[in-house]
Design an enzyme around this catalytic site. Structure first.
Site, PDB file in Angstrom:
ATOM      1  N   ARG A  56       0.840  -1.205   0.000  1.00 37.19           N
ATOM      2  CA  ARG A  56       0.000   0.000   0.000  1.00 37.19           C
ATOM      3  C   ARG A  56       0.873   1.252   0.000  1.00 37.19           C
ATOM      4  NH1 ARG A  56      -1.540   2.954   4.194  1.00 37.19           N
ATOM      5  NH2 ARG A  56      -1.306   1.269   5.706  1.00 37.19           N
ATOM      6  N   TYR A 108     -17.027  15.866 -16.945  1.00 35.20           N
ATOM      7  CA  TYR A 108     -17.539  14.507 -16.799  1.00 35.20           C
ATOM      8  C   TYR A 108     -18.628  14.487 -15.730  1.00 35.20           C
ATOM      9  CZ  TYR A 108     -17.645   9.717 -15.005  1.00 35.20           C
ATOM     10  OH  TYR A 108     -18.051   8.492 -14.553  1.00 35.20           O
ATOM     11  N   ASP A 182      -8.008  18.275 -15.602  1.00 32.14           N
ATOM     12  CA  ASP A 182      -8.228  16.902 -16.047  1.00 32.14           C
ATOM     13  C   ASP A 182      -7.750  16.805 -17.496  1.00 32.14           C
ATOM     14  OD1 ASP A 182      -9.277  14.517 -17.054  1.00 32.14           O
ATOM     15  OD2 ASP A 182     -10.976  14.552 -15.688  1.00 32.14           O
ATOM     16  N   LYS A 207      -8.705   5.450 -19.576  1.00 30.98           N
ATOM     17  CA  LYS A 207      -8.967   5.904 -20.936  1.00 30.98           C
ATOM     18  C   LYS A 207      -7.708   5.819 -21.807  1.00 30.98           C
ATOM     19  CE  LYS A 207     -13.069   6.975 -19.210  1.00 30.98           C
ATOM     20  NZ  LYS A 207     -12.914   6.927 -17.751  1.00 30.98           N
TER      21      LYS A 207
END
Length: 390
Positions: A56, A108, A182, A207
């Site tokens: 982690r 978005y 973004d 994406k």
């Protein structure tokens, strides 16, 4: 020697890294969730750079990926997370109750859903800006503004925002405020916001960065060490980290990002030009770069006909993969917005968003035209009310 250029950074991703003792050209995949300590002294020293302990916190595979993400966006540090929304959440972990944030108005739909949640539950105050009127932005910004959140080109109406101009306005009012961009649609191949005045860049790595419709991931890249330090603490504490296998897959995908984006662009340019000549298509929206094209049909019946009859393009959510995908934002990605808000932005029931893939562009065009029952070359009817959307 000068710093390597982007194409070289991507193609060489993982080669000559310091995490592999055997000189592997392709970065190995480390599945281990934990690592042995060579001595108690290392643990007592609490040196985060002395080795690995728990995945982690860090893994060799993810570290190589993050080094590449930082280099490709000209940042000082990067964080690979479990999804695009996890990337957005990590950035907003920097803010607190009462903070004032400006967002561009075309984003978005999941971003708006999350911002509404933050506003209702944590009283973070959001103000929308139309993304085109910089005089209006000047009026909205104040010394209390903590950040501005942008997508350019916007999703799904393809507005182009001048990042440098926005950063100048915001930083003049408050040098400590953050410009967050973004960069999912254009990727660093076509746009590097941190070199244009932005402070933080995010990607839905699901994406274009991954590009194969086979993994979920996100990325956050910081420009300055003081921002990175707080992001890293929150990144490790909340556990939004990307797992080793998806880190390896994403690193592998980045090697072809430049060539994929070139083909996405050339295909999209041809598709956009041809769709503008299809009689039942009112308006085509395209920024000129990248693979994202939106277009309006004249009727909802044509929308249904198109989506029910496609043979090459897939009616599916997401974008940026090698396969062409088409979505209906009003009923999918932006369905949680109010009807009034969607209409104001031009996200109507006849607006479609097309992610142009890497197929032969003529096959994409023929598939759409055939599904619509149309042919190319005829004149369009009169323009729609949304014909002036940029």
């Amino acid at each position: 020697m000068t710093e390597n250029r982007l194409d070289t950074i991507l193609a060489q991703a993982g080669n000559r890294n310091n995490h592999d003792q055997y000189g592997s050209v392709s970065t190995p995949l480390y599945f281990s969730s934990n690592f042995r300590h060579p001595s108690l002294e290392e643990v007592e020293a609490s040196d985060p750079h002395s080795g690995y302990s728990y995945s982690r916190l860090s893994t060799p595979t993810r570290d190589v990926l993050q080094d590449t993400l930082a280099k490709m966006e000209s940042g000082c540090a990067a964080y690979a997370v479990s999804s695009g929304m996890a990337a957005i959440q990590l950035v907003f972990s920097l803010f607190k109750t009462g903070d004032k944030i400006i967002t561009s108005d075309d984003l978005y739909g999941g971003s708006f859903r999350y911002f509404d949640y933050l506003e209702s539950h944590y009283n973070i105050q959001f103000t929308k800006w139309n993304g085109t009127d910089y005089d209006e932005l000047q009026q909205l910004v104040s010394p209390d503004t903590k950040a501005i959140w942008l997508e350019t080109p916007s999703n799904p109406t393809m507005k182009i925002i001048d990042i440098d101009k926005v950063a100048n306005i915001l930083h003049t009012a408050n040098p400590e405020s953050l410009v967050c961009v973004d960069n999912t649609f254009l990727t660093p191949v076509y746009q590097q916001p941190l070199t244009q005045g932005a402070d933080i860049v995010v990607h839905s790595a699901t994406k274009y960065l991954s590009g194969h419709n086979d993994l979920l991931g996100g990325a956050v890249i910081a420009k300055k060490p003081q921002i990175a330090e707080e992001l890293e603490f929150n990144f490790n504490t909340t556990g939004v980290t990307l797992d080793p296998f998806d880190s390896w897959l994403l690193l592998r995908s980045l090697k072809t990002l430049s060539v994929r984006m070139e083909r996405h662009t050339s295909n999209a340019q041809k598709v956009a030009a041809c769709l503008s000549n299809v009689p039942c298509i009112e308006k085509v929206l395209y920024s000129g770069q990248g693979g994202m094209v939106s277009f309006y049909l004249y009727s909802e019946d044509k929308v249904r006909q198109l989506l029910d009859n496609l043979k090459v393009v897939a009616f599916a959510e997401s974008l940026g993969g090698v396969e062409s995908l088409i979505t209906l934002p009003a009923k999918q990605t932006h369905a949680d917005m109010t009807e009034e808000a969607r209409q104001k932005l031009g996200i109507t029931s006849t607006l479609l968003r097309l992610s142009v893939g890497l197929e032969n562009p003529d096959d994409i065009i023929e598939d759409i035209v055939s599904a619509l029952g149309e042919s190319l070359g005829q004149e369009n009817p009169s323009p729609s009310p949304y014909a002036n959307i940029n």
